[in-house]
Design an enzyme around this catalytic site. Structure first.
Site, PDB file in Angstrom:
ATOM      1  N   SER A  67     -31.053 -99.088  27.073  1.00 21.14           N
ATOM      2  CA  SER A  67     -31.114 -97.967  26.177  1.00 21.14           C
ATOM      3  C   SER A  67     -29.887 -97.840  25.267  1.00 21.14           C
ATOM      4  O   SER A  67     -29.929 -97.087  24.305  1.00 21.14           O
ATOM      5  CB  SER A  67     -31.232 -96.671  26.989  1.00 21.14           C
ATOM      6  OG  SER A  67     -30.066 -96.490  27.785  1.00 21.14           O
ATOM      7  N   SER A  82     -29.040-100.849  31.102  1.00 20.49           N
ATOM      8  CA  SER A  82     -28.895-100.426  29.703  1.00 20.49           C
ATOM      9  C   SER A  82     -27.654-100.898  28.968  1.00 20.49           C
ATOM     10  O   SER A  82     -27.546-100.688  27.756  1.00 20.49           O
ATOM     11  CB  SER A  82     -28.952 -98.903  29.610  1.00 20.49           C
ATOM     12  OG  SER A  82     -30.271 -98.499  29.644  1.00 20.49           O
ATOM     13  N   LYS A 113     -21.588 -94.133  22.928  1.00 21.96           N
ATOM     14  CA  LYS A 113     -23.031 -93.851  23.059  1.00 21.96           C
ATOM     15  C   LYS A 113     -23.252 -92.337  23.038  1.00 21.96           C
ATOM     16  O   LYS A 113     -22.449 -91.592  23.609  1.00 21.96           O
ATOM     17  CB  LYS A 113     -23.534 -94.462  24.367  1.00 21.96           C
ATOM     18  CG  LYS A 113     -25.031 -94.330  24.607  1.00 21.96           C
ATOM     19  CD  LYS A 113     -25.448 -95.078  25.872  1.00 21.96           C
ATOM     20  CE  LYS A 113     -26.928 -94.950  26.172  1.00 21.96           C
ATOM     21  NZ  LYS A 113     -27.342 -95.729  27.352  1.00 21.96           N
TER      22      LYS A 113
HETATM   23  N1  GLN Z   1     -34.484 -99.744  30.953  1.00 19.72           N
HETATM   24  C1  GLN Z   1     -34.175 -98.947  32.104  1.00 19.72           C
HETATM   25  C2  GLN Z   1     -34.923 -97.652  32.073  1.00 19.72           C
HETATM   26  O1  GLN Z   1     -35.606 -97.405  31.113  1.00 19.72           O
HETATM   27  C3  GLN Z   1     -32.709 -98.767  32.230  1.00 19.72           C
HETATM   28  C4  GLN Z   1     -32.190 -97.568  31.570  1.00 19.72           C
HETATM   29  C5  GLN Z   1     -30.709 -97.411  31.710  1.00 19.72           C
HETATM   30  O2  GLN Z   1     -30.022 -98.259  32.272  1.00 19.72           O
HETATM   31  N2  GLN Z   1     -30.229 -96.289  31.238  1.00 19.72           N
HETATM   32  O3  GLN Z   1     -34.852 -96.895  32.987  1.00 19.72           O
END
Ligand code: GLN
Length: 471
Positions: free
Chosen positions: A154, A178, A79
């Protein structure tokens, strides 16, 4: 069998029995990326030349009779918020568009040492903020299972890359879901380890008390192999930790708790039905299922969306347009400099969170928001702890909804935030959890989440392997 479909152990066996070379393996995956990536936008950068060179080194080692590790010659992806020395690391943001990492993250160092081959860096929601992959400054990633639907976020690119067989496994980060949510949307396995089980050194911070590096693979055995390779205490991350797991329990003897909250408000009808089916399957195997109640779970999202932006507002203060990435703009004064950099090169969602967090931490509001959220966080962690006195694992659906269409939630941040309903409590409590692909509903993948007590990843893998066979 086609190389693209092989597991880590199968590729390893093929390599040492010289059925194929590491170079051939890498070339097969690179060709796959070449064909798929223009459609999916999962990779931001591909390291074809280096990957082939590394593969040649593995082949030489095999020919000279050296023993290679299980991950030797296995193609993977990283990532784009995890540093790979000498490579661009954007975190999906324009503000880091030309930032080159000066060192390897500990996880990357460990993978390189094992001989894993990094094929490239994957797309993501900007600074890991998002649940759909739509918040990347470098274009959205598509869901390989259905191009009209989001891959989740994400870690959108890592999930899509593994799901579309562009690599064998991929690293992601999980601050509120995420890794698990995109794994569920893309029909693959996603692991969020215990907070501290894997070093965060070299991970671009979002919310440090919640961030954890996790990974995607296509089966549980592969997931376990990679986790064992990247875990461990690291002197460069003071929060990293190592702990022996308590006694092992065979999956058939596990007591599984099903929170009542999984059937309540905000959970899509199809998801409830799919989840019931998974529970039924386990009951048929005579696994002890217990209905439980963790009422504080419903406050998880509210609590997370105060703790997380507060930490974000502090962590992202370093992107001032001076120190990293984009070269410094000419400006008359500091305000003008800010306007020419942060204002322009940070996306709307990132700015929204910085402002929310700054507000929550400001004098007069700190007690009402941040302090209160911290108390709720402790309550959630304690409730989990109590629940684990009664059950060995907790099972939920991973996401309250199936994947959704592009733009469906983009203009409505609150409904996007609700995508984290079942995953954020796990981060708030620092627990390990795994998303396991179960079945397709309306042609979209659907996954379930197993949650374990701290440092009990082995329980997740044992249960996961058992569940995998039932599907
Ligand atoms: N969807 C969550 C957010 O937008 C989780 C993000 C993540 O785990 N990096 O904060």
């Amino acid at each position: 069998m086609e190389i693209l479909n092989l597991s880590i152990k199968e590729i390893h066996k093929g390599l040492i029995e010289k059925k194929f070379s590491a170079k051939e393996v890498v070339e097969v995956f690179l060709e796959r990326i070449e064909r798929q990536n223009s459609k999916l936008n999962a990779f931001l950068e591909v390291f074809s030349k280096e990957a082939k060179e590394e593969a040649e080194k593995i082949d030489k080692a095999i020919l000279s009779g050296e023993k290679i590790s299980l991950l030797g010659g296995i193609p993977c992806a990283i990532k784009d918020n995890i540093l790979v020395k000498g490579k661009r690391c954007t975190a999906g943001s324009k503000i880091l568009e030309n930032y080159i990492a000066t060192y390897d993250a500990t996880v990357v160092k460990k993978l390189k040492k094992e001989g894993a081959i990094i094929l490239g860096k994957t797309n993501m929601d900007e600074f890991a903020m998002g649940s759909s992959g739509e918040h990347s400054a470098f274009g959205e990633t598509k869901n390989p299972n259905n191009l009209e639907y989001v891959p989740g976020g994400s870690s959108s690119g890592s999930a899509a890359a593994v799901s579309a067989k562009m690599c064998v496994f991929a690293l992601g980060s999980d601050t509120g879901g995420s890794v698990r949510q995109p794994a569920s949307f893309c029909g693959i396995v996603g692991l969020k380890p215990t907070y501290g089980a894997v070093s965060r050194f070299g991970l671009i911070a979002m919310a440090s008390s919640l961030d954890q590096i996790g990974l995607f693979a296509r089966n549980v055995e592969d997931t376990e192999i990679v986790f064992l390779a990247i875990k461990g205490k690291d002197k460069r991350d003071a929060t990293s930790w190592e702990k022996e797991e308590e006694k092992e329990i065979p999956p058939t003897k596990m007591r599984i708790g099903i929170p009542r909250e999984c059937f309540g408000q905000g959970i899509q009808k199809e998801v409830i039905e799919g989840f019931k089916e998974a529970v039924f399957l386990l009951e048929k195997e005579k696994i002890q299922i217990e209905e439980i109640e963790i009422p504080s779970l419903q406050y998880g999202v509210a609590c997370y969306y105060i703790v997380m932006p507060s930490e974000v507002s502090s962590n992202l203060a370093r992107y001032d347009g001076i120190k990293y990435g984009k070269s410094r703009e000419e400006a008359e004064n500091l305000m003008e400099l800010y306007c020419k950099t942060r204002a322009e090169f940070l996306g709307e969602e990132v700015k929204r969170r910085i402002m929310l967090g700054t507000y929550c931490l400001s004098a007069g509001y700190y007690e009402a928001y941040y302090l209160r959220a911290q108390k709720v966080r402790t309550k959630i962690a304690n409730d989990f702890k109590e629940t684990f006195q009664k059950v060995d694992l907790i099972l939920t659906s991973t996401s309250p909804t199936l994947s959704f269409k592009f733009k469906e939630k983009l203009e409505d941040p609150l409904s996007m935030y609700m995508a984290d309903y079942l995953t954020v409590p796990v981060n708030l409590a620092g627990l390990p959890a795994i998303s396991l692909p179960f079945k397709e509903i309306n042609n979209l993948p659907f996954g379930v989440q197993a949650i374990a007590p701290p440092f009990c990843e082995k329980k997740l893998f044992n249960f996961g392997k058992f569940f995998e066979k039932l599907c």
